[in-house]
Design an enzyme around this catalytic site. Structure first.
Site, PDB file in Angstrom:
ATOM      1  N   GLU A 111      -6.787  35.716  29.173  1.00  0.00           N
ATOM      2  CA  GLU A 111      -7.710  36.804  29.501  1.00  0.00           C
ATOM      3  C   GLU A 111      -8.633  36.959  28.294  1.00  0.00           C
ATOM      4  O   GLU A 111      -8.156  37.125  27.176  1.00  0.00           O
ATOM      5  CB  GLU A 111      -6.916  38.102  29.735  1.00  0.00           C
ATOM      6  CG  GLU A 111      -7.759  39.292  30.157  1.00  0.00           C
ATOM      7  CD  GLU A 111      -6.911  40.548  30.385  1.00  0.00           C
ATOM      8  OE1 GLU A 111      -5.928  40.759  29.631  1.00  0.00           O
ATOM      9  OE2 GLU A 111      -7.227  41.317  31.314  1.00  0.00           O
ATOM     10  N   GLU A 202     -14.595  48.642  31.277  1.00  0.00           N
ATOM     11  CA  GLU A 202     -13.155  48.890  31.322  1.00  0.00           C
ATOM     12  C   GLU A 202     -12.858  50.197  30.597  1.00  0.00           C
ATOM     13  O   GLU A 202     -13.450  50.494  29.559  1.00  0.00           O
ATOM     14  CB  GLU A 202     -12.395  47.737  30.630  1.00  0.00           C
ATOM     15  CG  GLU A 202     -10.911  48.036  30.427  1.00  0.00           C
ATOM     16  CD  GLU A 202     -10.070  46.818  30.063  1.00  0.00           C
ATOM     17  OE1 GLU A 202     -10.606  45.695  30.081  1.00  0.00           O
ATOM     18  OE2 GLU A 202      -8.879  47.001  29.774  1.00  0.00           O
TER      19      GLU A 202
END
Ligand SMILES: *[C@@H]1O[C@H](CO)[C@@H](O)[C@H](O)[C@H]1NC(C)=O
Ligand SMILES: *[C@@H]1O[C@H](CO)[C@@H](O)[C@H](O)[C@H]1NC(C)=O
Ligand SMILES: *[C@@H]1O[C@H](CO)[C@@H](O)[C@H](O)[C@H]1NC(C)=O
Length: 220
Positions: A111, A202
């Site tokens: 990620e 985010e």
């Protein structure tokens, strides 16, 4: 949780894509319209907070969030890879979270983040600094961290995260992903096969600190 532009278009997707697997439930599937426009929309969230993630036209999306939990919302490409991503917009965060070029690879499962802006940089896991690099788009510090038994595009897994954090925050500009991939590789952080890559907003709760804010982003 996952919003599709059109159920009718969704039904035209190949069976493999349409299968309602855990992957797409957790991380969002592309709509046929979005793929035609060259954009991929992803909307993932967990917890009890209010996480608004709205798919707009073309490469645009808006977010508006507060409360406990976390979310990742954004638009980009599937698959990701080496390309120059240009975006603009507004981003008004409070608390932990990022405005970042964000993506995943498989084999190895990674990620990754190229962070352009944030309010509080509060890593969920300890970051290990791997170096820094500067090129015409800016200066970045490089980090890696390990997530143990956390949500991923392959379900709950243990995996590495790679981070480029821009030393001078900005909202909007050009991110040449290959420059970051090469910088990571030069310090031993190698990627696998590209899955999706989005310009993401985010926000998350870190300890007692929740996040809130809004963004309005367009990826060209
Ligand atoms: C965010 O949502 C709240 C209520 O849900 C609304 O009052 C506010 O105007 C929204 N802000 C933005 C920037 O969309
Ligand atoms: C960047 O890396 C170089 C070489 O490792 C080091 O000398 C320098 O202090 C680093 N700069 C920052 C801002 O970390
Ligand atoms: C997002 O920005 C666009 C372009 O400036 C604007 O037209 C739109 O109203 C904004 N959306 C929200 C929810 O603020």
């Amino acid at each position: 949780m996952v919003k599709f532009s059109s159920l009718a278009l969704f039904s035209l997707l190949p069976a493999a894509l349409a299968a309602p697997g855990q992957l797409f439930e957790r991380l969002g599937a592309p709509s046929e319209l979005d793929k035609r426009a060259g954009t991929f929309f992803s909307n993932w969230h967990e917890g009890s907070g209010n996480f608004q993630c709205n798919n707009g036209g073309g490469g645009s999306y808006t977010t508006n969030w507060s409360g406990q939990g976390g979310f990742v919302c954004g638009k980009g490409y599937s698959p990701g890879g080496r390309r120059t991503v240009t975006y603009k917009g507004t981003y008004n965060p409070k608390g932990p979270g990022y405005l970042a070029l964000y993506g995943w690879t498989r084999s190895p499962l990674i990620e990754y983040y190229v962070i352009d802006s944030y309010d509080v940089l509060a890593p969920g896991e300890p970051w290990t600094k791997k170096g820094n690099f500067t090129f015409e788009e800016g200066s970045y510090d490089l980090y890696t961290s390990t997530r143990v038994n956390k949500p991923s595009i392959e379900g709950t897994r243990t995996f590495q995260q790679y981070w480029s954090v821009r030393t001078e925050k900005r909202v909007g500009g050009q991110i040449t992903t290959g420059k970051h991939f090469d910088a990571w590789s030069s310090v031993g952080l190698n990627l696998g096969y590209h899955d999706y890559m989005i310009l993401a907003t985010e926000g998350f709760t870190n300890g007692a600190q929740a996040s809130s804010g809004n963004s309005n982003i367009t990826v060209d």
